[in-house]
Write a protein that holds these residues in place. Structure first.
Motif, short mmCIF file in Angstrom:
data_model
loop_
_atom_site.label_atom_id
_atom_site.label_comp_id
_atom_site.label_asym_id
_atom_site.label_seq_id
_atom_site.Cartn_x
_atom_site.Cartn_y
_atom_site.Cartn_z
N GLN A 268 3.10 10.64 -6.93
CA GLN A 268 3.84 10.93 -8.05
C GLN A 268 3.30 11.08 -9.23
O GLN A 268 3.43 12.18 -10.00
N LEU A 269 2.11 10.19 -9.58
CA LEU A 269 1.51 10.53 -10.75
C LEU A 269 0.76 11.92 -10.90
O LEU A 269 0.30 12.46 -11.58
N GLU A 270 -0.01 12.02 -9.56
CA GLU A 270 -0.79 13.29 -9.48
C GLU A 270 0.00 14.49 -9.84
O GLU A 270 -0.34 15.33 -10.66
N LYS A 271 1.21 14.25 -9.14
CA LYS A 271 2.42 15.34 -9.61
C LYS A 271 2.66 15.69 -10.93
O LYS A 271 2.87 16.42 -11.66
N TYR A 272 3.10 14.47 -11.50
CA TYR A 272 3.34 14.36 -12.89
C TYR A 272 2.11 15.07 -14.15
O TYR A 272 2.57 15.61 -14.76
N GLN B 22 0.83 -1.22 -0.31
CA GLN B 22 0.06 -0.10 0.00
C GLN B 22 0.84 1.33 0.02
O GLN B 22 0.63 2.20 -0.55
N THR B 23 2.04 1.18 0.68
CA THR B 23 2.72 2.59 0.71
C THR B 23 3.42 2.71 -0.66
O THR B 23 3.30 3.73 -0.99
N LEU B 24 3.77 1.61 -1.40
CA LEU B 24 4.44 1.74 -2.77
C LEU B 24 3.17 2.31 -3.78
O LEU B 24 3.58 3.20 -4.47
N GLU B 25 1.91 1.77 -3.31
CA GLU B 25 0.93 2.23 -4.57
C GLU B 25 0.56 3.75 -4.13
O GLU B 25 0.45 4.45 -4.96
N ILE C 55 10.18 14.29 -12.80
CA ILE C 55 9.48 13.78 -11.89
C ILE C 55 9.65 11.97 -11.95
O ILE C 55 9.22 11.49 -12.85
N GLU C 56 10.05 11.50 -10.81
CA GLU C 56 10.39 10.16 -10.84
C GLU C 56 9.19 9.49 -10.39
O GLU C 56 8.55 9.64 -9.25
N CYS C 57 8.57 8.51 -11.13
CA CYS C 57 7.25 7.97 -10.84
C CYS C 57 7.53 6.37 -10.30
O CYS C 57 6.64 5.77 -9.84
N ASN C 58 8.87 5.88 -10.41
CA ASN C 58 9.12 4.48 -10.24
C ASN C 58 8.96 4.39 -8.49
O ASN C 58 10.01 5.02 -7.73
N PRO C 59 7.93 3.82 -7.75
CA PRO C 59 8.24 3.63 -6.23
C PRO C 59 9.45 2.91 -5.83
O PRO C 59 9.98 3.36 -4.67
N SER D 187 4.73 6.96 2.98
CA SER D 187 4.83 7.31 1.63
C SER D 187 5.36 8.86 1.89
O SER D 187 6.02 9.32 1.21
N GLN D 188 4.76 9.65 2.76
CA GLN D 188 5.16 10.98 2.68
C GLN D 188 6.41 11.16 3.21
O GLN D 188 7.40 11.79 2.91
N GLU D 189 7.03 10.19 4.33
CA GLU D 189 8.37 10.33 4.84
C GLU D 189 9.35 9.86 3.78
O GLU D 189 10.37 10.59 3.49
N LEU D 190 9.01 8.69 2.88
CA LEU D 190 9.73 8.46 1.89
C LEU D 190 9.94 9.54 0.90
O LEU D 190 11.06 9.75 0.21
N LEU D 191 8.98 10.24 0.56
CA LEU D 191 8.87 11.18 -0.63
C LEU D 191 9.68 12.25 -0.02
O LEU D 191 10.51 12.93 -0.84
N LEU D 192 9.67 12.80 1.27
CA LEU D 192 10.58 13.89 1.70
C LEU D 192 11.92 13.46 1.78
O LEU D 192 13.07 14.14 1.64
N ALA D 193 12.13 12.20 2.26
CA ALA D 193 13.59 11.83 2.42
C ALA D 193 14.39 11.71 0.88
O ALA D 193 15.55 12.03 0.63
N PHE D 194 13.60 11.43 -0.11
CA PHE D 194 13.90 11.18 -1.55
C PHE D 194 14.42 12.75 -1.94
O PHE D 194 15.38 12.86 -2.83
N ASN D 195 13.77 13.73 -1.44
CA ASN D 195 14.12 15.13 -1.75
C ASN D 195 15.10 15.55 -0.75
O ASN D 195 15.34 17.11 -0.84
N ASN D 196 15.79 14.98 0.06
CA ASN D 196 16.75 15.45 1.29
C ASN D 196 15.97 16.44 1.99
O ASN D 196 16.63 17.33 2.57
N GLU D 197 14.72 16.39 2.54
CA GLU D 197 13.92 16.99 3.40
C GLU D 197 13.52 16.05 4.62
O GLU D 197 13.72 14.92 4.32
#
Lengths: 123, 233
Positions: free
Chosen positions: B113-117, B104-107, B128-132, B197-207
């Motif tokens: 990411q798709l919404e942002k895309y 569910q997290t990966l989904e 924009i990277e879409c691959n979880p 998912s929120q934490e992973l996206l923040l960490a992906f952007n180094n925040e």
């Protein structure tokens, strides 16, 4: 004249037994006079910390770039390389049991002595 | 290279045999070989194999093979890091729940990411990277600390000494920080996939708080760099 029969204390006195020999023993060992099967633990003052220079270079880079990792990628890579090399050195050195220093480390000596213990009694 | 003498090996192996023969335990007779899960290694024709692989195949014909653990998979979708993360999220052996939370997290990551895309203008769509999976791996890599602190006692006082960390330890710390951050510092009623998912996206952007924790550790190590000589390895 027949051999004069002196009393026993006279012969003993003349022989000097009281002077030299009949003394209490000079050595009274509390433990058996045999080698133990272990040596004392000796702290090897061997190695110093490795990779200090690389670490300080990396930290200086961090200070300049506000602890971001992307500008300091080169220094971080060098630090990792140094750490990997030091780890390999340590693994290799462990197998040789530090024969270059002259003596084996005390733990290894204890293991060997345990395999070949001192025989203190015969059954 | 002659094979070891069969008689000597047989005697040694028989001496090792325990009274109960383990079938799916982790203690096996040294003669047992590891199972091979990758399908590609079985599809190679005989001529392409190197000398060692040929010898290994001949050995597999005579030696018994350990039972494959349930975490070993030959699927293309299996990822050791994701499995490790799922195991760390698992509570009381509830692997089913942990695995469903992970998927569910990966989904959730993919949806965000798709919404942002779709909302982004044309020129930014490639960035924009879409691959979880890519996001997961990059986020973990960004969270890994480079240098750690350890307590070393010298002269009666304990000091925090900066030490290099092994790869396993870095991965473990990154995963643990992520999971702990999600479990403790969020609102009680948010679900784990959403928080993660929120934490992973923040960490992906180094925040985010996990990256901040890593920076705090680095700062402490930098402050204590004078004690680095207390290490003896």
């Amino acid at each position: 004249m027949a051999a004069p029969a002196y009393p026993a204390w006279v012969t003993r006195w003349v022989s000097g037994q009281w002077r030299n020999k009949k003394r209490p023993p000079t050595l009274r060992p509390t433990r058996t006079l045999a080698l133990a099967d272990r040596v004392a633990n000796r702290r090897e003052q061997s190695t110093e910390a490795t990779c200090i220079t690389e670490m300080s270079v990396m930290m200086a880079c961090w200070k300049q770039n506000d602890f971001n990792d992307t500008p300091c990628a080169e220094e971080i890579r060098m630090f990792y390389d140094c750490v990997a090399k030091a780890e390999k050195e340590r693994k290799k050195q462990n197998e040789d049991t530090v024969l270059s220093r002259g003596n084996l480390p005390s733990s290894k000596v204890n293991k060997l002595l345990k395999r070949f213990p001192q025989i203190t009694r015969y059954v | 290279m002659a094979a070891p003498s069969a008689a000597g090996l047989g005697r040694r192996l028989r001496a090792w045999l325990p009274r109960i023969m383990p079938v799916r335990w982790s203690r096996y007779n040294p003669s047992y070989l590891e199972p091979e899960a990758k399908k590609e290694s079985y599809q190679k024709p005989l001529e392409e194999l190197t000398e060692e692989e040929r010898e290994h195949m001949e050995l597999k014909a005579v030696r018994p093979i350990k039972a494959a653990p349930p975490s070993l998979s030959s699927s293309v979708f299996s990822d050791p890091m994701i499995s490790k993360f799922t195991n760390m999220m698992m509570k009381s052996g509830n692997k089913v729940l942990a695995r469903s939370l992970m998927s569910q997290t990966l989904e959730a990551i993919k949806r965000k990411q798709l919404e942002k895309y779709h909302k982004a203008p044309e020129n930014e769509k490639e960035t924009i990277e879409c691959n979880p999976y890519v996001i997961f791996h990059q986020a973990l890599k960004n969270c890994q600390p480079i240098i750690g602190l350890s307590n070393i006692t010298k002269g009666g006082k304990t000091y925090q000494v900066p030490i290099p960390l092994t790869d396993n330890r870095k991965r473990f710390l990154a995963m643990k920080w992520l999971i702990a951050e999600c479990r403790e510092n969020k609102h009680r009623r948010t679900l784990m996939p959403e928080k993660l998912s929120q934490e992973l996206l923040l960490a992906f952007n180094n925040e985010g708080p996990v990256i901040k924790k890593k920076h705090v550790l680095h700062k402490m190590a930098e402050a204590n760099r004078a004690y680095a000589h207390f290490r003896w390895w």
